[in-house]
Design a protein around this motif. Structure first.
Motif, PDB file in Angstrom:
ATOM      1  N   THR A 184       0.840  -1.108   0.068  1.00  0.00           N
ATOM      2  CA  THR A 184      -0.014  -0.248   0.101  1.00  0.00           C
ATOM      3  C   THR A 184       0.866   1.227  -0.039  1.00  0.00           C
ATOM      4  OG1 THR A 184      -1.701  -1.281   1.194  1.00  0.00           O
ATOM      5  CG2 THR A 184      -1.980   1.161   1.087  1.00  0.00           C
ATOM      6  N   SER A 229      -4.122  -3.753   4.942  1.00  0.00           N
ATOM      7  CA  SER A 229      -5.474  -3.689   4.002  1.00  0.00           C
ATOM      8  C   SER A 229      -6.285  -4.804   3.890  1.00  0.00           C
ATOM      9  CB  SER A 229      -5.229  -3.152   2.654  1.00  0.00           C
ATOM     10  OG  SER A 229      -3.799  -2.350   2.592  1.00  0.00           O
ATOM     11  N   ASP A 437      -2.883  -3.053  -5.869  1.00  0.00           N
ATOM     12  CA  ASP A 437      -2.400  -3.280  -4.595  1.00  0.00           C
ATOM     13  C   ASP A 437      -3.152  -4.498  -4.014  1.00  0.00           C
ATOM     14  OD1 ASP A 437      -1.930  -3.422  -1.882  1.00  0.00           O
ATOM     15  OD2 ASP A 437      -2.638  -1.390  -1.373  1.00  0.00           O
TER      16      ASP A 437
HETATM   17 MG    MG Z   1      -1.923  -2.745   2.198  1.00  0.00          MG
END
Ligand code: MG
Ligand code: ATP
Length: 747
Positions: A184, A229, A437
């Motif tokens: 990220t 994430s 990502d």
């Molecule tokens: Mg991430």
């Protein structure tokens, strides 16, 4: 002897020393000459660089860099590259491409804060876990003007931009790596580079501001990453005819969870606190489960202001923001809704207390509606409507599933609003750079449905990666007119077939079994073994387990919970509850859920329960994956592989074993291997003739470089299968140049 016959690439995965030799070529005896630098295995399993003092019989005496002397079996040593190659910025420049050489080179650079290294066409990024002086306007300018060309995310973003303009082809930057590896952050660094082009027109800034919003609603603290994430993300950045950013589109994948809970509780102003009846974080049951209410170095209240400011910037209205936070509060309070048992069969009703009343108020329904949805289930059996009362555990599951899907719908809706705000509209040229990502390959001690889905996606991405490299290599060979049929490549199509084949593939069998009311994880596992045992990528294990041979190694999956996780847990009654609610968002969510319940399950397998008409989780995942792949297919890809050098999230610690395993999983060693399986050493005829021509016995001064080169090849008996002569270059199998270099150095 430096020369080894060309070998087939062996399947990936850790190997015994003998397997290792087969893969890397037998380089040890070459290296074990006096004064040569070699790598030896230390008792802790790490490789260490050392110098050979003497070799006698099958043993060598070695000196480690700190002065210690060791005696080891010569055959256990691996040749090291000469000092002049220490820290090269492309691994392909290494003369020996062995595992220890690759590890050493990355470590050598890492210790000097050179966290980026190329592996041929791939950029490797090793997470520094500290601020490194590699970013900002000066660096951006240097990469823009090409006054810097060392490996960097900026360089990748810059080539994507140039290639987009030059070839008029869309580009993608594909970032992978395991949790905490830096995907990220890397994506944000790439976005910063692209945004810096704009000169402050506004939309670039808006695009950057999507990051705090998505991170607040989509990231959570986990054991492995304080800012992990919980979703995959593709952001497509659109460019105008003059190469400026003119809009963006975000697509997300997978499941999500939640910094925003903490931020809202810590940062909401008094009026909002009252309106949403917020409590302190440690008073909510959902948040109490983790007992972790803050993150070192993070101020949740400040983050809340950053997030609302970012929402203003991407034009999410004040009213919508309030609606969003009302849903966040409703989800938190849902966790506090409790049940009382009403009969001796353990059937329940909700307790009408503060929690139930607040949830009902925030959603815009009555507590009776809420009770109905959480304590009863309507079903159609043989065309007859029946009502089933729920037991305590069923009711709790129903409540949690409602909370989960409310939150998932909220996230999806937010992304939609952001996309509307950033939409490219009329200015669109159709040209774009997409940044992906997405979670990397995972292999733990225990692997479940989540790893199953993630690894399936990575298998697809790996194929994309292989095909791209294959194409690059092929182009170079064809351009130079050499016979390219002699280059072998590994393909993972077999493994993909194991997942995707219909009706007898992992996904189809999972879906089929998920629709049988009496199926269990064990019957599922048995079915797999019954139908898939002949597939070379599949291995049945004892009980509920099975293993898949992935490109990155074998992973054993435990089928416990597979069926339940694959069935979408949200029941029709819950969707109908949302449809009935007076608040703005629940109704939107409900209609979206209803429109998504296309039925992929063949009719004969459908059970009669109304809620089985929904898409299974695995099928939804596969659908999203195919959409993603379709989008990527039409782009020129650029690959970034992020590596986590330690599990402690600390700077300056480089654990070889951990790095090695990731290099395998993200295909970096595969790139190196692919290059070795072909003709990795390339040299122009001119350069070759100049470098080795003087070794010739006959006088060739008057001859052209090609004739000189051929004469050299003959004089030194380089076997025909070891090289190919192209129009402009000579192509050599691995190790060949070493022989000539030795002769040259002795002369
Ligand atoms: Mg991430
Ligand atoms: P996940 O899969 O869990 O989302 P991830 O690969 O996206 O993980 P990041 O959140 O990008 O990992 O990175 C984890 C942490 O590593 C960051 O919060 C930051 O502290 C550090 N980090 C990563 N890249 C860099 C960098 N280039 N410079 C400084 N620190 C970095």
């Amino acid at each position: 002897a430096t020369g080894t016959a060309p070998r087939r690439m062996s399947p990936a995965g850790a190997g015994s020393p003998s397997q290792r030799d087969a893969r890397w070529g037998d380089t040890s005896s070459y290296g074990a000459r006096k004064k040569h630098r070699v790598f030896c295995h230390l008792p802790n399993g790490d490789w260490a660089l050392c110098t050979v003092i003497t070799t006698s019989g099958d043993e060598s005496v070695l000196k480690l860099s700190e002065g210690k002397v060791l005696r080891l079996k010569t055959e256990s040593l691996e040749a090291a590259n000469p000092e002049i190659l220490d820290g090269v910025d492309d691994l392909m420049q290494l003369s020996y491409l062995s595992e220890p050489s690759v590890l050493y080179n990355l470590q050598y650079r890492y210790s000097q804060d050179l966290i980026y290294t190329k592996a041929g066409p791939v950029l490797v990024a090793v997470n520094p876990f500290k601020k490194v002086p590699l970013y900002g306007n000066e660096y951006i300018a240097a990469y823009r003007n090409k006054t810097k060309d060392s490996p960097h995310v900026y360089a990748i973003a810059d080539s994507a931009l140039r290639e987009m303009k030059r070839d008029e082809v869309n580009q993608s930057i594909i970032i992978s790596g395991e949790s905490g590896a830096g995907k990220t952050e890397t994506a944000k660094i790439a976005m910063q580079y692209l945004a810096s082009l704009g000169g402050g027109g506004g939309i670039e800034y808006e695009i950057l501001q999507t990051n705090p919003i998505l991170e607040a609603f989509g990231n959570a603290k986990t054991l492995r990453n304080d800012n992990s994430s919980r979703f995959g993300k593709l952001i497509e950045i659109h460019f105008s005819t003059i190469g400026r950013i003119c809009g963006a589109m975000i697509q997300t994948f997978g499941e999500r969870s939640y910094h925003i809970f903490y931020q809202l509780c810590a940062g909401a102003p008094a009026s909002l606190r009252d309106k949403l009846s917020l409590k302190k974080v440690d008073e909510y049951k959902y948040l109490k489960q983790s007992c972790c209410y803050s993150i070192a170095g993070v101020d949740d209240a400040q983050m809340f202001r950053t997030v609302t400011e970012a929402m203003n910037i991407v034009h999410i209205s004040k009213e919508d923001q309030d609606n969003v936070f009302a849903m966040v509060s409703a989800v938190l309070w849902l966790g506090d809704v409790s049940f009382t048992v009403i009969d001796n069969e353990n059937h329940v009703e909700i307790v009408v207390d503060e929690a139930a009343e607040i949830v009902a108020r925030l959603l815009g329904c009555s507590t009776e509606d809420l009770n109905l949805a959480l304590s009863k289930r309507h079903m159609k059996v043989n065309n007859e409507n029946i009502v089933q009362k729920l037991t305590l555990s069923q009711a709790i599951d129903t409540r949690d599933a409602l909370a989960k899907s409310l939150y998932a719908s909220l996230f999806e809706w937010l992304v939609e609003q952001i996309n509307k705000s950033l939409s490219v509209g009329k200015r669109r040229t159709g040209r774009s750079i997409s940044i992906l990502d997405i979670y990397g390959f995972e292999s733990f001690d225990r692997n479940s449905f989540e790893q199953f889905c993630i690894n399936y996606a990575n298998e697809r991405l790996q194929q994309h990666f292989n095909r791209h490299l294959f194409k690059l290599e092929q182009e170079e060979y064809v351009e130079d007119g050499i016979d390219w049929a002699k280059v072998e490549f590994e393909d993972n199509q077999n493994c993909l077939n194991l997942f995707e084949k219909k009706p007898l593939g992992l996904l189809s069998l999972l879906d089929e079994e998920s629709t049988f009311p009496n199926a269990t994880d064990l019957t599922f596992a048995n079915k797999l073994k019954q139908h898939l045992n002949n597939n070379s990528c599949f291995r049945g294990e004892r009980g509920k387990a099975f293993a898949v041979r992935h490109y990155a190694g074998e992973v054993a999956y435990d089928t416990s919970g597979f069926l339940e996780k694959n069935r979408d847990l949200l029941h029709m009654d819950s969707i109908q509850l949302l449809a009935k609610c007076k608040s703005a968002l629940p109704q939107i969510f409900a209609s979206k859920m209803l429109s998504q319940s296309d039925n992929p399950i063949p009719a004969p397998y459908r059970s009669s329960a109304a809620d089985s008409q929904k898409l299974s989780v695995a099928m939804k995942f596969k659908g999203q994956l195919f959409q993603l792949m379709q989008r990527l297919e039409s782009t020129t890809p650029h690959f970034i592989r992020c590596i986590k050098p330690n599990n402690l999230q600390l700077p300056a610690i480089y654990e070889q074993g951990l790095v090695l395993q990731q290099l395998k999983c993200c295909g970096v060693l595969e790139v190196v291997r692919i290059s070795r399986s072909g003709y990795p050493t390339r040299m122009t005829h001119q350069k070759f003739a100049r470098r080795y021509g003087f070794l010739l016995l006959e006088d060739v001064a008057s001859q052209d470089p090609l004739s000189v080169s051929v004469a050299i090849l003959h004089q030194f008996n380089i076997l025909p299968e070891m090289y190919q002569v192209g129009y402009t270059k000579l192509f050599f199998r691995t190790g060949q140049i070493g022989k000539l270099e030795d002769t040259r150095n002795r002369t």
